[in-house]
Design a protein around this motif. Structure first.
Motif, short mmCIF file in Angstrom:
data_model
loop_
_atom_site.label_atom_id
_atom_site.label_comp_id
_atom_site.label_asym_id
_atom_site.label_seq_id
_atom_site.Cartn_x
_atom_site.Cartn_y
_atom_site.Cartn_z
N UNK A 290 0.84 -1.29 0.16
CA UNK A 290 -0.06 -0.01 -0.04
C UNK A 290 0.72 1.35 -0.11
N UNK A 291 2.00 1.18 0.80
CA UNK A 291 2.79 2.42 0.78
C UNK A 291 3.53 2.54 -0.33
N UNK B 37 4.20 5.57 -5.63
CA UNK B 37 3.88 5.87 -7.11
C UNK B 37 2.91 6.85 -7.64
N UNK B 38 1.59 6.72 -6.72
CA UNK B 38 0.88 7.82 -6.90
C UNK B 38 1.17 9.19 -6.84
N UNK C 77 2.99 14.40 -9.27
CA UNK C 77 4.06 15.10 -9.20
C UNK C 77 4.47 15.43 -10.95
N UNK C 78 4.42 14.04 -11.72
CA UNK C 78 4.85 13.88 -13.10
C UNK C 78 3.53 14.82 -13.69
N UNK C 79 2.39 14.72 -13.40
CA UNK C 79 1.32 15.41 -14.14
C UNK C 79 1.43 16.87 -13.90
N UNK D 85 1.98 3.26 -15.86
CA UNK D 85 3.17 4.02 -15.12
C UNK D 85 4.62 3.62 -15.67
N UNK D 86 4.62 2.85 -16.57
CA UNK D 86 5.95 2.58 -17.50
C UNK D 86 6.02 3.66 -18.24
#
Length: 320
Positions: free
Chosen positions: A3-4, A9-10, A15-17, A59-60
């Motif tokens: 979960x962590x 990753x979320x 941040x990527x967005x 994600x990739x």
């Protein structure tokens, strides 16, 4: 832990967005803040995330694009500060501390020098740094603090980057003689690569697996047998910032060390030696690992000043 990891990753995707929607990646308060948050999020090493095993295509794809955005932003950052530092009327090298990541480069260069010293019997007389950029801090730090008699040839595809870089050392009586700059694509650099005892390949040369491997294959063809190749890689969450260099990518080289820092030095360091020299004897076991099609990302060399190579060989043996 799962979960962590999903949460992290979320956070990275969020941040990527934000970063991908910026109008410009040139240094600004907003750009600096977002990339600072990204680096802080990716620094922790107590995670079991292996980006090479990600199955989510979204994600990739995000990671691939994020690495390119990080490279572009890093280029703008170096260009910005190289221009500022190079404008000082006295020796610009006295002002390198202005660059926000200068201390990180001091640590990384010291780490690379120490790892190199573990696997060379003599001080290199000539070094090539491929992808030196407008702020060639690794070359400067190595020449200034660790290799006072070594000539360093810096290669970059960007003529403007080389102009800025050369201005940093032009007023230094020592480094202006020992730092040489070449404007060329690494894939066009053929003759002369066999003259270097050591070749460094920057993290941002080859921003995806295919182009990175292409650069490594080119160096393997033209480097001298027994010469050392120093590469920068990434591990864990840090692989969202930089490309990974696996031992599998180093065909024709004996992998000597893969070291993953756990502090604020982001890049992993890979040390390899081109096969064919006097050190090739006894390397068949390692060479088999180099060409293994799987499990290569599990090779994590242990830094141990009294038994580095022993630990490294034991880890290669463990994945046979």
């Amino acid at each position: 832990m799962a979960c962590e990891n999903n949460l992290v990753v979320k956070q990275i995707m969020d941040l990527y967005s934000q970063i991908s929607n910026l109008e410009s990646l040139k240094p600004s308060k907003n750009v600096d803040t977002l990339f600072g948050q990204l680096v802080s999020t990716c620094l922790p090493t107590d995670t079991d995330i292996d980006v090479t095993k990600l199955h989510d295509e979204k994600v990739k794809d995000m990671r691939s694009h994020l690495i390119k955005l990080c490279g572009e932003a890093e280029g703008y950052l170096e260009q910005h500060f190289s221009t500022i530092i190079g404008s000082f009327e006295d020796n610009p090298l006295n002002h390198l501390h202005i660059f926000p990541y200068y201390n990180n480069y001091l640590k990384l260069s010291k780490l690379e020098f120490d790892l190199l010293a573990q696997h060379t019997s003599h001080v290199p007389t000539k070094i090539a740094f491929i992808g030196s950029g407008p702020m060639p801090l690794t070359s400067i730090v190595l020449a200034k603090f660790h290799l006072p008699n070594t000539t360093i040839h810096n290669f970059d595809i960007d003529s403007q980057a080389n102009t800025l870089a050369s201005s940093l050392v032009s007023r230094d009586p020592d480094l202006s003689e020992r730092m040489i700059f070449h404007t060329t694509d690494v894939l066009n650099a053929k003759e002369g690569l066999d003259q270097y005892d050591v070749v460094f390949l920057a993290a941002l040369v080859g921003m995806d697996k295919e182009s990175k491997v292409k650069a490594i294959e080119h160096l393997e063809k033209h480097m001298a047998p027994g010469a050392v190749l120093m590469l920068r890689s990434a591990h864990g969450l840090r692989a969202f910032l930089y490309p990974i260099v696996d031992s599998c990518d180093l065909k024709g080289f004996e992998v000597l060390t893969i070291y993953h820092p756990s502090d604020d030095v982001v890049n992993s360091v890979v040390v390899a030696r081109k096969l064919g020299g006097s050190s090739e004897a006894g390397s068949s076991q390692i060479e088999r690992c180099v060409i293994m099609p799987c499990n290569c990302s599990k090779i994590h060399a242990i830094m141990n000043s009294r038994g580095m190579k022993k630990n490294m060989i034991e880890e290669f043996s463990a994945i046979e």
